[in-house]
Design a protein around this motif. Structure first.
Motif, PDB file in Angstrom:
ATOM      1  N   UNK A  14       0.869  -1.086  -0.191  1.00 15.98           N
ATOM      2  CA  UNK A  14      -0.052  -0.080  -0.094  1.00 15.98           C
ATOM      3  C   UNK A  14       0.985   1.329   0.007  1.00 15.98           C
ATOM      4  N   UNK A  15       1.640   1.320  -1.171  1.00 19.88           N
ATOM      5  CA  UNK A  15       2.605   2.278  -1.058  1.00 19.88           C
ATOM      6  C   UNK A  15       2.578   3.161  -2.458  1.00 19.88           C
ATOM      7  N   UNK A  16       2.586   4.406  -2.587  1.00 17.48           N
ATOM      8  CA  UNK A  16       2.750   5.166  -3.823  1.00 17.48           C
ATOM      9  C   UNK A  16       1.607   6.197  -4.383  1.00 17.48           C
ATOM     10  N   UNK A  17       2.012   7.042  -4.978  1.00 18.73           N
ATOM     11  CA  UNK A  17       0.900   7.903  -5.492  1.00 18.73           C
ATOM     12  C   UNK A  17       1.297   8.004  -6.903  1.00 18.73           C
ATOM     13  N   UNK A  18       0.375   8.763  -7.677  1.00 23.01           N
ATOM     14  CA  UNK A  18       0.654   8.937  -9.192  1.00 23.01           C
ATOM     15  C   UNK A  18       2.025   9.306  -9.439  1.00 23.01           C
ATOM     16  N   UNK A  19       2.462  10.329  -8.650  1.00 28.42           N
ATOM     17  CA  UNK A  19       3.760  10.947  -8.855  1.00 28.42           C
ATOM     18  C   UNK A  19       4.971   9.910  -8.695  1.00 28.42           C
ATOM     19  N   UNK A  20       4.880   9.346  -7.459  1.00 26.51           N
ATOM     20  CA  UNK A  20       5.974   8.405  -7.153  1.00 26.51           C
ATOM     21  C   UNK A  20       5.855   7.297  -8.157  1.00 26.51           C
ATOM     22  N   UNK A  21       4.888   6.917  -8.311  1.00 19.97           N
ATOM     23  CA  UNK A  21       4.617   5.441  -9.258  1.00 19.97           C
ATOM     24  C   UNK A  21       5.319   6.059 -10.524  1.00 19.97           C
ATOM     25  N   UNK A  22       4.955   6.851 -11.078  1.00 20.76           N
ATOM     26  CA  UNK A  22       5.493   7.558 -12.046  1.00 20.76           C
ATOM     27  C   UNK A  22       7.006   7.526 -12.289  1.00 20.76           C
ATOM     28  N   UNK A  23       7.708   7.686 -11.080  1.00 22.65           N
ATOM     29  CA  UNK A  23       9.061   7.989 -11.379  1.00 22.65           C
ATOM     30  C   UNK A  23       9.518   6.566 -11.105  1.00 22.65           C
ATOM     31  N   UNK A  24       8.838   5.397 -10.573  1.00 19.56           N
ATOM     32  CA  UNK A  24       9.436   3.969 -10.566  1.00 19.56           C
ATOM     33  C   UNK A  24       9.330   3.678 -11.869  1.00 19.56           C
ATOM     34  N   UNK A  25       7.994   3.931 -12.596  1.00 17.34           N
ATOM     35  CA  UNK A  25       7.741   3.339 -13.849  1.00 17.34           C
ATOM     36  C   UNK A  25       8.767   3.775 -14.957  1.00 17.34           C
ATOM     37  N   UNK A  26       9.203   5.321 -14.771  1.00 13.59           N
ATOM     38  CA  UNK A  26      10.007   5.763 -15.585  1.00 13.59           C
ATOM     39  C   UNK A  26      11.412   5.065 -15.605  1.00 13.59           C
ATOM     40  N   UNK A  27      11.718   5.099 -14.312  1.00 16.99           N
ATOM     41  CA  UNK A  27      13.226   4.254 -13.957  1.00 16.99           C
ATOM     42  C   UNK A  27      13.171   2.717 -14.657  1.00 16.99           C
ATOM     43  N   UNK A  28      12.024   2.007 -14.726  1.00 13.13           N
ATOM     44  CA  UNK A  28      12.031   0.735 -15.106  1.00 13.13           C
ATOM     45  C   UNK A  28      11.983   0.863 -16.669  1.00 13.13           C
ATOM     46  N   UNK A  46      -5.816   0.682  -6.934  1.00 18.29           N
ATOM     47  CA  UNK A  46      -6.262   1.894  -7.598  1.00 18.29           C
ATOM     48  C   UNK A  46      -5.409   2.237  -8.572  1.00 18.29           C
ATOM     49  N   UNK A  47      -4.100   1.755  -8.758  1.00 16.19           N
ATOM     50  CA  UNK A  47      -3.298   2.378  -9.668  1.00 16.19           C
ATOM     51  C   UNK A  47      -2.818   1.122 -10.743  1.00 16.19           C
ATOM     52  N   UNK A  48      -3.681   0.045 -10.749  1.00 14.76           N
ATOM     53  CA  UNK A  48      -3.328  -0.858 -11.716  1.00 14.76           C
ATOM     54  C   UNK A  48      -3.341  -0.384 -13.291  1.00 14.76           C
ATOM     55  N   UNK A  49      -4.519   0.305 -13.487  1.00 14.46           N
ATOM     56  CA  UNK A  49      -4.755   0.617 -14.911  1.00 14.46           C
ATOM     57  C   UNK A  49      -3.738   1.543 -15.235  1.00 14.46           C
ATOM     58  N   UNK A  50      -3.397   2.536 -14.274  1.00 19.21           N
ATOM     59  CA  UNK A  50      -2.326   3.624 -14.473  1.00 19.21           C
ATOM     60  C   UNK A  50      -0.944   2.801 -14.805  1.00 19.21           C
ATOM     61  N   UNK A  51      -0.605   2.027 -14.096  1.00 18.41           N
ATOM     62  CA  UNK A  51       0.691   1.318 -14.063  1.00 18.41           C
ATOM     63  C   UNK A  51       0.697   0.532 -15.600  1.00 18.41           C
ATOM     64  N   UNK A  52      -0.311  -0.268 -15.742  1.00 23.04           N
ATOM     65  CA  UNK A  52      -0.367  -0.988 -17.051  1.00 23.04           C
ATOM     66  C   UNK A  52      -0.269  -0.087 -18.168  1.00 23.04           C
ATOM     67  N   UNK A  53      -0.788   1.048 -18.042  1.00 23.58           N
ATOM     68  CA  UNK A  53      -0.896   1.941 -19.463  1.00 23.58           C
ATOM     69  C   UNK A  53       0.717   2.553 -19.530  1.00 23.58           C
ATOM     70  N   UNK A  54       1.214   2.852 -18.474  1.00 25.33           N
ATOM     71  CA  UNK A  54       2.769   3.623 -18.439  1.00 25.33           C
ATOM     72  C   UNK A  54       3.696   2.528 -18.757  1.00 25.33           C
ATOM     73  N   UNK A  55       3.713   1.320 -18.068  1.00 23.86           N
ATOM     74  CA  UNK A  55       5.017   0.728 -17.876  1.00 23.86           C
ATOM     75  C   UNK A  55       5.265  -0.176 -19.394  1.00 23.86           C
ATOM     76  N   UNK A  56       6.703  -0.019 -19.757  1.00 22.97           N
ATOM     77  CA  UNK A  56       6.825  -1.014 -21.127  1.00 22.97           C
ATOM     78  C   UNK A  56       6.230  -2.297 -21.121  1.00 22.97           C
TER      79      UNK A  56
END
Length: 264
Positions: A14-28, A46-56
């Motif tokens: 239960x960690x992360x926000x759109x901003x922090x997850x964006x940074x993690x995803x960008x790094x990956x 709550x960030x499943x769709x967001x992550x799926x859309x953004x990650x490689x």
């Protein structure tokens, strides 16, 4: 030489926000990740769709939990078909934190897995990623009850799983979760080997050799390589370190290309 592809999973809990997850995803997305390692990350629901859309594309996304009913008046729960609908093919089930904090039992866990595994068999693109069919506390480890505890958990799960080959089994002793006190590689190998032997008795040695058994519990960039050298350790489930650039190092230091892994 086994065809088991090395697996590194990241549980964000239960960690992360759109901003922090964006940074993690960008790094990956920018990291030089080895194609010989399968990578799956599990953000909050709550960030499943967001992550799926953004990650490689080659990095898969997992849910951290799932309910065993297809629909209905189950406030706050998520069904397998709903995960499938947004492109999620992995789920973590039976995590020890859900057991200790929310009171989930072996029976609930195995019943949940039965439903999703059933769907897995018909979907082909979905795989059940189980976290805690094995659980053990420090007293049990120190009193040499580990293998008995693990076998008991597997027997409960086996009643509901119809295709072990579509399952990644994770062994993570409770006493090693977020404590910095990891099992030594010899301990992990002993348990993983016992799990594979148990599987062989259920589904035959050839099929058992294809099932990935991963280790979790205070895995980091310093100890991951030694764990990865164990013949029956097929990957990791990473907690806190998955939220840091260290996660990339764990992937790169445990690739089969680097180790020419001796699995057999």
């Amino acid at each position: 030489m086994s065809s088991r592809k090395f697996f590194v999973g990241g549980n964000f809990k239960m960690n992360g926000s759109r901003a922090s997850l964006s940074a993690i995803i960008e790094g990956l997305n920018k990291a030089d990740l080895d194609s010989n390692v399968e990578i799956v990350i599990a953000p909050p629901a709550v960030y499943l769709g967001f992550t799926k859309e953004k990650v490689r594309q080659e990095i898969e996304v997992a849910a951290q939990n799932m309910f065993d009913k297809p629909s209905g008046a189950y406030t706050g729960e998520i069904a397998a078909d709903q995960l499938k609908d947004i492109g999620i093919g992995w789920v973590i089930l039976g995590h020890s934190e859900r057991r200790t904090i929310l009171g989930e039992s072996d029976e609930v866990e195995s019943h949940t897995k039965w439903n999703f595994t059933d769907i897995v068999c018909s979907l082909q693109d979905c795989i059940c990623f189980t976290r805690r069919p094995q659980r053990e506390n420090l007293d049990e480890r120190e009193s040499d009850k580990t293998l008995a505890v693990v076998t008991k958990q597997l027997e409960a799960v086996d009643k509901k799983i119809h295709n072990w080959e579509n399952t990644v089994i994770a062994y993570e002793p409770i006493w090693a979760i977020g404590t910095g006190k990891a099992a030594v590689p010899e301990q992990a190998q002993e348990v993983h080997s016992a799990i594979r032997k148990w599987l062989a008795g259920k589904i035959g040695q050839e099929k058992a050799n294809s099932v990935r058994i991963i280790y979790g519990g205070s895995v980091n960039a310093q100890n991951c390589r030694e764990f990865a050298s164990c013949p029956d350790v097929d990957g990791f489930l990473v907690g806190g370190a998955s939220l840091k650039p260290e996660f990339h190092n764990i992937v790169s230091r445990t690739s089969k290309k680097t180790f020419h892994l001796r699995l057999g």
